[in-house]
Every structure is written in C-alpha cells, then in structure tokens.
Design a protein around this motif. Structure first.
Motif, mmCIF file in Angstrom:
data_model
loop_
_atom_site.group_PDB
_atom_site.id
_atom_site.type_symbol
_atom_site.label_atom_id
_atom_site.label_comp_id
_atom_site.label_asym_id
_atom_site.label_seq_id
_atom_site.Cartn_x
_atom_site.Cartn_y
_atom_site.Cartn_z
ATOM 1 N N ASP A 62 0.834 -1.207 0.000
ATOM 2 C CA ASP A 62 0.000 0.000 0.000
ATOM 3 C C ASP A 62 0.871 1.260 0.000
ATOM 4 O O ASP A 62 0.641 2.179 -0.770
ATOM 5 C CB ASP A 62 -0.914 0.016 1.236
ATOM 6 C CG ASP A 62 -1.939 -1.114 1.194
ATOM 7 O OD1 ASP A 62 -2.151 -1.681 0.096
ATOM 8 O OD2 ASP A 62 -2.506 -1.441 2.257
ATOM 9 N N GLU A 63 1.883 1.257 0.858
ATOM 10 C CA GLU A 63 2.725 2.465 0.967
ATOM 11 C C GLU A 63 3.503 2.748 -0.310
ATOM 12 O O GLU A 63 3.827 3.893 -0.603
ATOM 13 C CB GLU A 63 3.703 2.313 2.130
ATOM 14 C CG GLU A 63 3.090 2.596 3.479
ATOM 15 C CD GLU A 63 4.152 2.606 4.581
ATOM 16 O OE1 GLU A 63 4.793 3.635 4.779
ATOM 17 O OE2 GLU A 63 4.338 1.546 5.218
ATOM 18 N N THR A 64 3.838 1.693 -1.058
ATOM 19 C CA THR A 64 4.600 1.904 -2.294
ATOM 20 C C THR A 64 3.674 1.966 -3.519
ATOM 21 O O THR A 64 4.157 2.036 -4.649
ATOM 22 C CB THR A 64 5.635 0.767 -2.502
ATOM 23 O OG1 THR A 64 4.957 -0.494 -2.413
ATOM 24 C CG2 THR A 64 6.746 0.817 -1.477
ATOM 25 N N ASP A 65 2.368 1.938 -3.268
ATOM 26 C CA ASP A 65 1.382 2.041 -4.367
ATOM 27 C C ASP A 65 1.596 0.991 -5.442
ATOM 28 O O ASP A 65 1.440 1.268 -6.647
ATOM 29 C CB ASP A 65 1.473 3.428 -5.031
ATOM 30 C CG ASP A 65 0.640 4.444 -4.289
ATOM 31 O OD1 ASP A 65 -0.305 4.023 -3.613
ATOM 32 O OD2 ASP A 65 0.974 5.635 -4.383
ATOM 33 N N THR A 68 -1.458 0.333 -7.768
ATOM 34 C CA THR A 68 -1.743 1.515 -8.599
ATOM 35 C C THR A 68 -0.699 1.628 -9.707
ATOM 36 O O THR A 68 -1.031 1.919 -10.861
ATOM 37 C CB THR A 68 -1.717 2.793 -7.727
ATOM 38 O OG1 THR A 68 -2.572 2.567 -6.633
ATOM 39 C CG2 THR A 68 -2.167 4.008 -8.501
ATOM 40 N N GLN A 69 0.557 1.398 -9.368
ATOM 41 C CA GLN A 69 1.608 1.476 -10.395
ATOM 42 C C GLN A 69 1.364 0.438 -11.484
ATOM 43 O O GLN A 69 1.541 0.706 -12.671
ATOM 44 C CB GLN A 69 2.985 1.231 -9.770
ATOM 45 C CG GLN A 69 3.445 2.330 -8.828
ATOM 46 C CD GLN A 69 4.928 2.175 -8.522
ATOM 47 O OE1 GLN A 69 5.767 2.289 -9.402
ATOM 48 N NE2 GLN A 69 5.250 1.908 -7.267
ATOM 49 N N ARG A 72 -1.455 1.619 -13.646
ATOM 50 C CA ARG A 72 -0.999 2.720 -14.517
ATOM 51 C C ARG A 72 -0.155 2.177 -15.660
ATOM 52 O O ARG A 72 -0.218 2.651 -16.788
ATOM 53 C CB ARG A 72 -0.209 3.741 -13.692
ATOM 54 C CG ARG A 72 -1.157 4.644 -12.900
ATOM 55 C CD ARG A 72 -0.492 5.621 -11.945
ATOM 56 N NE ARG A 72 0.909 5.876 -12.150
ATOM 57 C CZ ARG A 72 1.791 6.063 -11.174
ATOM 58 N NH1 ARG A 72 1.415 6.024 -9.913
ATOM 59 N NH2 ARG A 72 3.048 6.312 -11.442
ATOM 60 N N ARG A 303 -6.474 -5.108 -4.693
ATOM 61 C CA ARG A 303 -5.623 -4.453 -3.689
ATOM 62 C C ARG A 303 -5.330 -5.342 -2.483
ATOM 63 O O ARG A 303 -4.408 -5.071 -1.721
ATOM 64 C CB ARG A 303 -6.279 -3.163 -3.194
ATOM 65 C CG ARG A 303 -6.185 -2.140 -4.239
ATOM 66 C CD ARG A 303 -6.789 -0.821 -3.986
ATOM 67 N NE ARG A 303 -6.633 -0.131 -5.249
ATOM 68 C CZ ARG A 303 -5.510 0.451 -5.637
ATOM 69 N NH1 ARG A 303 -4.457 0.478 -4.837
ATOM 70 N NH2 ARG A 303 -5.423 1.026 -6.818
#
Ligand SMILES: O=P(O)(O)OC[C@H]1O[C@](O)(CO)[C@@H](O)[C@@H]1O
Length: 526
Positions: A62-65, A68-69, A72, A303
């Motif tokens: 979560d902290e390093t996303d 999401t990366q 993307r 996630r």
C-alpha cells in the motif's frame, strides 16, 4: 521502500521469523495460507512468516502504491525510464497483447491504441494460420508445411521455447518445431540435420532486428535452403519491431510486428510467441494461452494481497530477499513439460530486477532481484537437493505441481501411478525442507526452516500455462515497483556486446585499440 513504516515493522518482525521446525509448526497452515485464482492454488504455509507479516507486507504494498503502479502501467503510462538520465523512456504494454477479449471491467485501465495494434496482428496471424491449414500457402512442390524452425535468442527464444515445450502435449498432429538460438554453429547444424527443409517454415524473431546471433543464424539457415535449391522467401517469416533493420516485407513470406513498448523478455504473448505457438499448437490453443494470462492481469489489480497472487508472490520474495537475506530462488516444477520454464524466468527476473540504481538514478542500499535457477523434479532431487537440504546456504524454493499428467498415459506400479509418485515426492520435499529433522548423528541432521511455496493446478493446459507465465511476469513487475527500480530496461547487457564487437573487428583485421582483448587472444593462441 526503506523509508516506509512497513519496512521498519517488517525488519522488527524478521528478528523473530516463524520457526517451521517447532512441534506442529505446519498444523492448520495449509488451508489458511493458501490463495487461489483461476484454478491455481498458491500455498505459502512453508514460508517463514505468519499473518502479522502478511499484514505488514500488505502495508508495504500500500505504501509503495504497487497495485496503482501496475494499473498505470496497463493504462499506458511511461514506466520504463530513469528520471533525468538518458534511458529507453517509454510505455510498458506487454499486458495489452492479451487485452484482446473485450472484457475490461469498469474502472480498469487499458491502452486502446496498443490493444488495437495487438488485435490487428492477431487477425493477420489468424489469416496466416488458416492459409497454412487450408493449403493457400504451400511449398514449391505444392505440399503443406509441417515443420517450423524458430531463430531468435534471449526473449525472442526462451519464453516461446519454454511455453512450446510446456504445451507440446497439445501439438497439432504431424507438426514439429525446432529452435536455433546460439551463435555456436553446432546449434544450427544439429537442427538442420534433423529438419525437412522442403516442408519447413523458418520464423526469424528479433525485436531490434540487429542481434548478432540471430542475424548470423538467419543467414546460415538461408544458405542451407539455397544449397537445397529452395528460395528462402517462400519459407521465411519474420517477427520484428516496426522500422527495424529486419522490417523488410519483400524479403519474407510474411512479416509480423511487435512494438517498442513490449520488452523482449515480456514478449511471449506478443507475435514473438504467437506465430510459432499458433503453428505448433494450433491457433485456438494459443488464444486459450492468452486468455489465461489476461485473467491473471485482471487478478493483479486486486488491492488485497491475499487475493492478488502475483503481488503475494512478489512480497514473499521481498520478505525472503530483503528481510531474511536469501540471495537466490529455485523454481522447481514437478512437471517435465516445464523443463525450460526456469530458464525463461531466469531471464525475465534477472534481466528485469538485477539492478542497483533506482528510478531517480540513485544507488539503492538494499538487495534487489534474486538469482533465479531451477530444474524439474524429481530429477533435481538426484542432483542438487543435497545442498538445498543441508548446506549453510538457504535456498527459497517455488514448487510447481499438477494433479493430473498431460498425456494421461500412466501405469500403476506397486499400487501407485507415476503421477502419484511424482506428487508424493513434491509434497515430501516441501514439508522436509520446512520442518527438517533432528538426529544424534550430525551428518544426518536436516536444519529445516528452508522457505518454500507451492503453485498447484489440476493440469497443465494452455490456459493454466498462460496464467503461470503472467503470474511470474507480474510478480517481477510488482517487485520492481516496490523497490522503485526500472524493471523494463537492460543496460547491463550492453558492455559485453560492445567488447565482443571489438574482438570481431580484430578477427576481421581491423585496427582497434583493445589491448586486453589482444593479449587474451594471444594467450589462447587465437
Ligand atoms: O529480440 P532481439 O532484439 O534480437 O533481442 C534479443 C535479446 O537480447 C537482449 O537485448 C539481451 O541481449 C534481450 O533483452 C532480448 O530479449
């Protein structure tokens, strides 16, 4: 990664990592430490972690996303760059090569231009396959082609070859595929002795269209066709990047394209794998293989680490590499069909994550990609398992197994089938490495606490193979995102190529300043 809260917590937890050798250490864990997607179970009961560690790894993701990366990346963002420095500087869209099923869930990202490019190449391929099948494309004698020689190296060989061998049980009857990769002339010679050139297509693959080995082998194979009175243009097809030196449709029976946003080692699901796999295994099997990969790409956007298999595999790899300090990963398929899978993963992982600077060009102060290697079991048991069980070096292992064999041609010997014997060995190794064994005789002590996971499916089908491939591809990408390194370039292969070219210049009598090489050659009498 290192300045995240989760990193500090994980470091604290690693001081007391789960002891797999304690009494009843594994009890209840096989069911609770299992994640499943697309008919593949990932069992991590034999890793040195507990639920608290998995929660902390979720925090790290979560902290390093990380997810999401990944999304993307699939949406077409430029993920192949090093800020402020000269670099490849481009999108990373191998996932678009299997985003061809019009199945995009709401809110998920996709790059439509890349998807359309992939669909156009697949349509061309379908026509080509039909023409071979229905006899529109024939050899000079009016016969159908039934062999293919693939010429390529690295990502243009390893992945396609590994997948073909994995699925050879599904091969189109009467068709054969051969592979030439090494510039060692004996590699080509052995294939050329075996192949029926008159009835062979040759698929030359090079993204750059400039790889020394591939261009040399293409010329060598073409000269054999000419010597046999055959016109290479009637037999040779190519797969290359648009505008590359090989992009010369007049020279080939057909030209297929890959794209600059598909990295060589991630290119199996592009035309790089597609042409040969569709010929050798049939178009429908190739599409099912793509479908499996696509399903894992969609799973990779969950996630919840416990539900996202590649992310979970990536984070467990990071736990072993950065917190338990294990330098290597053995991939051990209990399936002879996967005999070259570890070799493919070796390139995919080590060329991607064997890096020491981050995406800002700064040197990282933690370990990155592991050394990846492996061989199928049970053969490996009679070779290197001694070291895995008893040496001081701890080797985390990924076991891969299937409930059913592919050919279903088995025999009961002394009450069990060969498949049962294979599975018994697989499970025994996984447990034995974890729990170890005590003894009064120091030479018979097994220290245990050797972390390992299991990937398990019903049978190695085209769809499951696509899923397995994407599991590892996406795992590798996730690790790069968490480590903040660029997993998509390969500067480390350049130096050797430059030096080899200097030595080739010496061989051709050119005047080059390469003192070390000249002395070396002299010593070897060359
Ligand atoms: O497809 P090409 O351009 O011939 O490259 C082959 C291989 O060479 C490499 O660039 C490494 O030398 C790999 O990344 C690539 O898979």
């Amino acid at each position: 990664m290192k300045n995240s809260k989760s990193y500090a917590l994980l470091q604290e937890l690693s001081a007391n990592s789960y002891d797999l050798t304690q009494d009843k250490a594994l009890k209840g864990r096989f069911e609770s430490m299992k994640s499943s997607a697309l008919g593949i179970d990932y069992v991590y009961a034999c890793q040195r972690l507990n639920e608290e560690v998995v929660d902390a790894l979720q925090g790290l993701a979560d902290e390093t996303d990380a997810v999401t990366q990944f999304s993307r990346m699939m949406g077409g963002e430029n993920m192949n760059k090093i800020d402020g420095f000269e670099c490849e500087d481009r999108q990373v869209l191998h996932t678009a090569m299997r985003d061809v099923f019009d199945d995009l869930p709401e809110g998920f990202l996709s790059d439509q231009e890349a998807v359309n490019g992939a669909k156009a190449e697949i349509a061309k391929l379908k026509t080509f396959c039909d023409e071979i099948e229905n006899g529109t494309i024939l050899n000079a004698k009016g016969e159908k082609f039934n062999e293919m020689i693939l010429v390529g190296i690295g990502g243009s060989d390893l992945g396609p070859r590994a997948v073909y061998l994995a699925l050879k049980a599904y091969a189109v009857e009467g068709r054969k595929v051969h592979f030439i990769s090494n510039v060692d002339p004996d590699d080509a010679a052995a294939v050329l002795i075996d192949a029926d050139l008159e009835r062979s297509l040759v698929c030359v693959i090079s993204k750059s269209g400039s790889t020394l080995e591939t261009l040399t082998n293409e010329t060598l194979v073409a000269s054999n066709f000419e010597a046999a009175g055959l016109n290479p243009k009637d037999h040779f097809v190519c797969v290359t990047g648009k505008g590359s030196p090989m992009d010369n449709p007049d020279k080939y029976l057909r030209s297929f394209y890959m794209f600059d946003y598909v990295g060589g080692r991630y290119s199996v699901t592009s035309m790089v794998g597609a042409v040969m796999l569709s010929f050798g295994l049939g178009y429908d099997n190739f599409i099912n293989f793509l479908r499996g990969a696509r399903k894992i790409d969609l799973n990779s956007q969950n996630r919840d680490v416990r539900k996202n298999l590649p992310l979970l595999m990536a984070l467990i790899g990071i736990w072993n590499r950065n917190f338990l300090d294990h330098e290597t990963l053995a991939v051990l398929p209990y399936s002879q069909a996967l005999s070259r899978f570890a070799a493919h993963l070796q390139q995919c992982d080590m060329e991607s994550n064997g890096k020491r600077v981050n995406r800002q060009g700064e040197t990282v102060d933690f370990a990155t990609g592991p050394i990846v290697w492996g061989e199928p079991g049970t053969n490996g048991q009679h070779a290197f398992y001694q070291l895995i069980h008893q040496s001081e070096t701890v080797v985390p292992c990924d076991f891969i197994g299937f409930a059913k064999s592919q050919y279903q041609k088995d025999l009961d010997v002394k009450g069990t089938s060969s498949q049962q014997k294979l599975l018994a060995n697989l499970i025994a190794q996984s447990i034995g490495l974890a729990t170890g064994k005590t003894s009064d005789n120091p030479n018979k002590v097994f220290p245990g606490n050797r972390p390992n996971s299991m990937l398990f499916a019903e049978q190695l089908t085209p769809e499951i193979m696509g899923a397995l491939l994407a599991l590892y591809e996406n795992k590798i990408a996730f690790q790069g995102f968490v480590w903040n390194i660029n997993s998509f370039d390969q500067e480390g292969v350049q130096l050797g190529k430059v030096l080899a070219n200097e030595i080739i210049d010496i061989f051709t009598g050119q005047d080059v300043e390469a003192e070390n090489a000249k002395e070396y050659l002299k010593t070897l009498g060359l």
